[in-house]
Design an enzyme around this catalytic site. Sequence first.
Site, PDB file in Angstrom:
ATOM      1  N   LEU A 163       0.854  -1.180   0.000  1.00 51.41           N
ATOM      2  CA  LEU A 163       0.000   0.000   0.000  1.00 51.41           C
ATOM      3  C   LEU A 163       0.893   1.234   0.000  1.00 51.41           C
ATOM      4  O   LEU A 163       1.852   1.316   0.765  1.00 51.41           O
ATOM      5  CB  LEU A 163      -0.896   0.031   1.244  1.00 51.41           C
ATOM      6  CG  LEU A 163      -2.144  -0.854   1.240  1.00 51.41           C
ATOM      7  CD1 LEU A 163      -2.871  -0.737   2.578  1.00 51.41           C
ATOM      8  CD2 LEU A 163      -3.082  -0.503   0.093  1.00 51.41           C
ATOM      9  N   ASP A 164       0.581   2.205  -0.862  1.00 50.38           N
ATOM     10  CA  ASP A 164       1.331   3.456  -0.892  1.00 50.38           C
ATOM     11  C   ASP A 164       1.195   4.170   0.454  1.00 50.38           C
ATOM     12  O   ASP A 164       0.217   3.950   1.184  1.00 50.38           O
ATOM     13  CB  ASP A 164       0.796   4.370  -2.001  1.00 50.38           C
ATOM     14  CG  ASP A 164       1.080   3.823  -3.390  1.00 50.38           C
ATOM     15  OD1 ASP A 164       2.060   3.084  -3.537  1.00 50.38           O
ATOM     16  OD2 ASP A 164       0.298   4.131  -4.315  1.00 50.38           O
ATOM     17  N   PRO A 165       2.136   5.057   0.799  1.00 52.93           N
ATOM     18  CA  PRO A 165       2.057   5.778   2.082  1.00 52.93           C
ATOM     19  C   PRO A 165       0.731   6.514   2.290  1.00 52.93           C
ATOM     20  O   PRO A 165       0.212   6.557   3.402  1.00 52.93           O
ATOM     21  CB  PRO A 165       3.230   6.751   1.996  1.00 52.93           C
ATOM     22  CG  PRO A 165       4.237   6.038   1.156  1.00 52.93           C
ATOM     23  CD  PRO A 165       3.424   5.318   0.106  1.00 52.93           C
ATOM     24  N   ARG A 204      -4.373   4.479  -8.931  1.00 55.34           N
ATOM     25  CA  ARG A 204      -3.800   5.756  -9.385  1.00 55.34           C
ATOM     26  C   ARG A 204      -3.905   5.898 -10.895  1.00 55.34           C
ATOM     27  O   ARG A 204      -4.178   6.985 -11.416  1.00 55.34           O
ATOM     28  CB  ARG A 204      -2.340   5.864  -8.940  1.00 55.34           C
ATOM     29  CG  ARG A 204      -2.181   6.198  -7.468  1.00 55.34           C
ATOM     30  CD  ARG A 204      -0.736   6.451  -7.102  1.00 55.34           C
ATOM     31  NE  ARG A 204       0.064   5.242  -7.129  1.00 55.34           N
ATOM     32  CZ  ARG A 204       1.322   5.168  -7.552  1.00 55.34           C
ATOM     33  NH1 ARG A 204       1.924   6.251  -8.025  1.00 55.34           N
ATOM     34  NH2 ARG A 204       1.987   4.035  -7.507  1.00 55.34           N
ATOM     35  N   ALA A 217      -2.169   5.636   1.241  1.00 56.09           N
ATOM     36  CA  ALA A 217      -3.294   4.713   1.293  1.00 56.09           C
ATOM     37  C   ALA A 217      -3.486   4.143   2.696  1.00 56.09           C
ATOM     38  O   ALA A 217      -2.548   4.045   3.490  1.00 56.09           O
ATOM     39  CB  ALA A 217      -3.082   3.579   0.295  1.00 56.09           C
TER      40      ALA A 217
END
Length: 308
Positions: free
Chosen positions: A37-39, A178, A41
């Site tokens: 998970l991206d930061p 994204r 998210a």
Amino acid sequence: MDGVLVIDKPAGITSHDVVSCARRVLGTRRIGYVGTLDPMATGVLPLVIGHATRLAPLLSVGPKIYTGTIRLGIATDTYDATGQAQETARSAENQRVRSPDTLEISRTIQSFVGTFVQQPPPFSAKKVNGVRAYRLARQKKPVTPKAVEVTVHNIDIISIVGNCLRCRVNCEPGFYMRSLAHDLGQALNCGGHLEELRRERSGAFRLTDALTIDLLAENSCQPTQKTIPLACLLPELPKATLTSQGLNKAKHGNNVTPSDILIDKGDWQAFGADELSTPIKLFDSEGTLVAIATVESDSILHPAIVLV
């Protein structure tokens, strides 16, 4: 501890930060995660602990469910709210062009349902000539990760307020929310980026299974209670119980034959014929998951992943 601990990841930290916290609290370094998970998210981040780390490839499959907010009118270089704003086709024309209306947005986003080829974001972990794409992008070098085939089962619109679209997406692994935001903005000729993202489901793991990072840090007993044991993982796979002889073979990675399974020959033949392409869970007589096996020719099981 061997099993999966589902964390409800907060925004502002990386997936690796969550792993580091879990290693400190649980006192073991043998911890990984399934599905980055991206930061920015939040949501479901399954941690694989101990022997469960060997099951990570099998646990990474299965549908993902995301709830996201897409802001239209502004495109960014990262395709999300952390990036730098970019010029869109409409701003480049230096003209006042009406924003897309609700009906246009609704119709356009449904065109992303199905199986199609998607371009991953430049700021992603995809490799380009052996180098992570985000490393090249940070150096301001041209980067175009290889497009991949993705599958979206459905997109439900939760709300459209002004230039913000909130939606829930059910998709297969490999799909980038994204890229959906960016591509939707391009399709509407107004630009777009992902402003907010929350993962509600990753394969068999849901938010109802999750522990917050605060509870993880505060109480080492809570993670133990919430950990899903090995025997309960991959419930969709068929299973077989080993004899004592079969158990000894499986522990050493040796092939298992029908005589090593606690079922009669007729059941075995039907079992092998039906499950030729499906991994099989092998248990000992006490219910401990010993291995994940593949079915070879002539109804022979090969312990591909040994867990003891």
